[in-house]
Design a protein around this motif. Structure first.
Motif, PDB file in Angstrom:
ATOM      1  N   THR A  44       0.819  -1.206   0.000  1.00 40.68           N
ATOM      2  CA  THR A  44       0.000   0.000   0.000  1.00 40.68           C
ATOM      3  C   THR A  44       0.853   1.255   0.000  1.00 40.68           C
ATOM      4  OG1 THR A  44      -1.698  -1.186   1.132  1.00 40.68           O
ATOM      5  CG2 THR A  44      -1.902   1.176   1.151  1.00 40.68           C
ATOM      6  N   SER A  48      -0.185   3.754  -2.746  1.00 34.41           N
ATOM      7  CA  SER A  48      -0.814   5.039  -2.439  1.00 34.41           C
ATOM      8  C   SER A  48      -0.144   6.192  -3.182  1.00 34.41           C
ATOM      9  CB  SER A  48      -0.803   5.287  -0.937  1.00 34.41           C
ATOM     10  OG  SER A  48       0.527   5.316  -0.519  1.00 34.41           O
ATOM     11  N   SER A  59      -7.083  -1.636  -9.078  1.00 30.12           N
ATOM     12  CA  SER A  59      -8.025  -2.288  -8.148  1.00 30.12           C
ATOM     13  C   SER A  59      -8.989  -3.210  -8.875  1.00 30.12           C
ATOM     14  CB  SER A  59      -8.800  -1.231  -7.345  1.00 30.12           C
ATOM     15  OG  SER A  59      -9.773  -0.598  -8.161  1.00 30.12           O
ATOM     16  N   TRP A  67      -6.652  -5.429  -2.833  1.00 32.99           N
ATOM     17  CA  TRP A  67      -7.324  -5.678  -1.553  1.00 32.99           C
ATOM     18  C   TRP A  67      -6.400  -6.392  -0.571  1.00 32.99           C
ATOM     19  CZ3 TRP A  67     -11.033  -2.590  -0.784  1.00 32.99           C
ATOM     20  CH2 TRP A  67     -11.949  -2.250  -1.786  1.00 32.99           C
ATOM     21  N   ALA A  70      -4.248  -3.744   0.954  1.00 29.09           N
ATOM     22  CA  ALA A  70      -5.037  -2.877   1.841  1.00 29.09           C
ATOM     23  C   ALA A  70      -5.342  -3.604   3.150  1.00 29.09           C
ATOM     24  CB  ALA A  70      -6.322  -2.459   1.146  1.00 29.09           C
ATOM     25  N   ASP A  73      -2.232  -3.964   5.352  1.00 27.25           N
ATOM     26  CA  ASP A  73      -1.782  -2.695   5.919  1.00 27.25           C
ATOM     27  C   ASP A  73      -2.726  -2.100   6.944  1.00 27.25           C
ATOM     28  OD1 ASP A  73       0.480  -2.582   4.533  1.00 27.25           O
ATOM     29  OD2 ASP A  73       0.052  -0.690   3.513  1.00 27.25           O
ATOM     30  N   ARG A  74      -4.001  -2.179   6.640  1.00 25.74           N
ATOM     31  CA  ARG A  74      -4.952  -1.395   7.436  1.00 25.74           C
ATOM     32  C   ARG A  74      -5.485  -2.152   8.642  1.00 25.74           C
ATOM     33  NH1 ARG A  74      -7.252   3.107   4.469  1.00 25.74           N
ATOM     34  NH2 ARG A  74      -8.939   3.006   5.986  1.00 25.74           N
ATOM     35  N   MET A 311     -12.369   1.895   4.590  1.00 23.78           N
ATOM     36  CA  MET A 311     -11.714   2.549   3.439  1.00 23.78           C
ATOM     37  C   MET A 311     -12.640   3.549   2.767  1.00 23.78           C
ATOM     38  SD  MET A 311      -9.315  -0.256   1.598  1.00 23.78           S
ATOM     39  CE  MET A 311      -8.752   0.804   0.279  1.00 23.78           C
TER      40      MET A 311
END
Ligand code: PRX
Length: 683
Positions: A44, A48, A59, A67, A70, A73-74, A311
């Protein structure tokens, strides 16, 4: 007056007191120390940096990479996932982040309680304009743990289902998160639904317990929640406990199932380690209406839903650390789930809980709240805007709205007048206004402008652009994909995304039949859409028998089922017609039994009551027209399309009527309608 009879927020301050004075303390670090940090070669951080058009392209062309990075990372994984997705839309098979384990309440609470324990993450704006209740994240975590322990000590464990029938409140949020913490599955039922509607949902979900309040307070009026639950659970043998929170001072009759919630919570520990849950374990069921049958319990699961709601919350609204996010939806709807609770809390936002109505005690209510709380993003429904724009602009302008950065609209089409009023009067023309299209089924916003990333101006009243990973397509009458602009068709989505629903509770075949069979290989939304010359999406509204009353979705078949229960009514047909404030209202055509003892006025009054008790007050048709018969095809199917045109008085354009069994029925109904209109005018 309600103001005399309730001790607003007392339950919350009691909880806060018992947690701050209590000996026990939560140890968020214990949860956090077992988590896997993001991988060092995190995608990411590289992704980003891409321009958003390239990121969008990636995506949809490489969803696993997008995904997967994401999610890594998130979210903080207790065990990392092994596979990004295993999906087959034609079979309704949707699985994301397989093998991964985490806890949603850990993501929303412990993570943030560790870094900034005393920061406020919830602000309850109560019905009456007294000072808001602002628990810190640590207090919310402790309350959630006490509630989770209460559930456990009453025999509720992972996989059990619970109904939450409460107005928006910190305790309701804690109830949702307490379920998430122990792996129980919540189904929040909008506190305006009747006891029959509540019972239907409890029965379908086989809930083991209900969490409710003695009363609710909204717009200065008391709402008898406990009485509604009492009536509902009589017909729900699965319910073993009813936890009752004391929202007002009025005495509550406690029955044998009832447990005083604050009392039992106060003796529970404020520490409850979060269960390690599989990505695809159930998080919640949420019931919504379709064009046929009973409301369906859409199934949402853990990791994919949380990732998608957080997100979209960040990117669509341009959420930044420290912002106060004001979504005025009720937690009984998906908007409340995704953008009052899960999305904002996962992102560490301070989220506003709004208990009141837009006009109580006056039409400046929203904007006074914006000024007082310094709200940065305001997210609401067009129906409220249409109501507010009728009042003098001074109700808006007397409050300072300089904190606002993004405005959002949801739930129904936003007409031009409401869009421009919201944008220029409320937002002073300087805040981007995002029209967000999505559904209970989609889990989060699917089509909306993303003003922070895009320099192109926002087109008024248009949802415009798909979110990352969403690939909309528009399909014509013959099943062909429409790529030409300005031709409207059925809106479908051609690829799975992590936030989408996984099933319908207890009926996976219905899930497949409703969403994946009409256009094989695609998710069918039930909405129509058109592509503009500039390549933007415009939603044209439902293309099935679902109507949208003040942003509340309802199947006309549900209203008909309620009306048909009346013994003097052999047949009915309900259609939606436009309404200036509510967007749409139901119009009921009613055939009465040919019997002299039937008094139409009495029957119509009984029909109103029937709909109110079977569904909810807002579902009661605005118009009832008694007719001798309904327009039907030769095979006996009611032609609602024609009835809608008659009700809207656009009979000059009836379209194809050649399949009607007896076309003279139209003149007959038009005549009844003229009489009905005359009677209304003389009243
Ligand atoms: O018809 C669309 C309408 O609301 C439906 C979804 O309703 P529900 O599941 O209750 O979720 C509402 C909140 C997300 C959709 O099928 N709808 C939602 N947003 C919009 C909309 N119609 C037009 N424009 C929108 N922005």
């Amino acid at each position: 007056m309600a103001s005399q009879s309730y001790r607003a927020g007392l339950f919350w301050s009691q909880l806060v007191r018992c947690t701050t004075l209590g000996q026990t303390r939560t140890h968020p670090g214990r949860y956090l120390s077992s988590l896997h940090p993001p991988p060092p070669d995190s995608w990411t951080s590289q992704l980003s940096l891409l321009p958003h058009q390239d990121l969008y392209r990636l995506s949809v062309t490489d969803p696993d990479r997008f995904w997967g990075s994401a999610a890594a990372d998130r979210l903080h994984w207790v065990e990392p996932f092994q596979q990004v997705q295993d999906c087959d839309l034609s079979r309704g098979r949707i699985n994301w982040f397989l093998g991964g384990k985490l806890n949603v309440s850990g993501e929303c609470l412990d993570r943030h309680a560790k870094t900034e324990p005393s920061r406020t993450r919830l602000i309850l704006v109560r019905d009456l304009c007294s000072s808001p209740v602002c628990p810190s994240i640590r207090e919310l975590l402790e309350t959630t743990c006490r509630l989770a322990n209460t559930l456990k000590s009453h025999g509720i464990h992972k996989g059990d289902r619970l109904a939450i029938y409460m107005p928006v409140s910190p305790l309701a949020v804690a109830a949702m998160l307490a379920c998430a913490r122990i792996g129980a599955v919540h189904t929040v039922v909008f506190a305006g639904f009747s006891s029959d509607a509540l019972a239907g949902r409890i029965q379908d979900a086989q809930c083991k317990a209900v969490i409710t309040c003695n009363q609710g307070v909204r717009g200065g009026r008391l709402i008898e929640l406990k009485a509604t639950v009492d009536a509902a659970v009589k017909n729900c043998p699965s319910v073993q406990h009813v936890f009752v929170s004391q929202r007002t001072e009025n005495p509550t009759m406690m029955g044998k199932l009832d447990i005083p919630l604050e009392e039992v919570m106060s003796s529970e520990s404020a520490v409850c380690p979060p269960e390690s849950l599989d990505s695809e374990d159930l998080l919640f069921l949420l019931y919504t209406s379709g064009s046929t049958g009973k409301p369906k319990g859409l199934v949402h699961t853990q990791a994919g839903y949380l990732l998608y709601s957080s997100m979209t919350h960040q990117y669509v609204f341009d959420y930044r650390d420290g912002d106060v996010f004001g979504c005025v939806a009720d937690i009984g709807w998906i908007t409340g789930h995704s953008y009052v609770v899960y999305g904002p809390l996962c992102n560490g936002a301070t989220t506003v809980l709004f208990e009141s109505t837009p006009v109580y005690p006056n039409p400046g209510r929203y904007w006074e709240m914006v000024e007082r709380l310094r709200i940065n993003q305001f997210y609401g429904a067009p129906t409220a805007l249409r109501l507010l724009l009728k009042y003098d602009e001074s109700w808006v302008k007397k409050y300072d709205r300089s904190s606002l950065r993004t405005l959002g609209s949801v739930g129904e089409p936003i007409n031009h007048e409401a869009w421009h009023w919201f944008h220029s009067v409320v937002g002073e023309g300087r805040c981007p206004l995002v029209d967000t299209w999505w559904q209970t089924e989609t889990g989060g916003i699917c089509i909306a402008p993303r003003p922070a990333e895009d320099e192109a101006p926002i087109v008024p009243s248009m949802a415009m652009r798909p979110f990352y990973g969403i690939q909309p397509i528009i399909i014509g009458d013959q099943g062909e994909v429409l790529s030409r602009p300005s031709v409207s068709g059925a809106l479908c989505i051609s690829q799975p995304w992590p936030g989408m629903a996984r099933s319908i509770n207890g009926n996976h075949q219905r899930f497949i039949d409703t969403y994946f069979t009409p256009y094989p290989g695609y998710y069918f939304t039930g909405d129509g859409a058109v592509l503009s010359e500039d390549g933007f999406y415009q939603i044209t509204g439902r293309i099935d028998d679902v109507i949208n009353i003040s942003g509340h979705r309802l199947g006309t078949a549900e209203i008909e089922d309620a009306l048909d229960e009346h013994p003097a009514v052999p047949e009915t047909a309900v259609v939606g017609i436009p309404h200036e404030i509510k967007g749409e209202v139901p119009f009921a055509f009613v055939v009465l039994k040919d019997d002299v003892s039937v008094n139409p006025t009495t029957v119509l009054q009984q029909l109103r009551e029937l709909v109110s008790t079977k569904i909810a007050k807002y579902a009661v048709p605005e118009h009832f027209l008694v007719v001798k018969r309904l327009p039907k095809t030769r095979s006996g199917k009611i032609m609602r399309r024609i009835l809608r045109k008659v009700a809207m008085e656009t009979t000059c354009d009836l379209g194809d009527v050649s399949t009607l069994d007896d076309p003279s029925v139209i003149a007959e109904i038009v005549e009844s309608l003229e009489q009905y209109r005359k009677q209304r005018e003389t009243k």
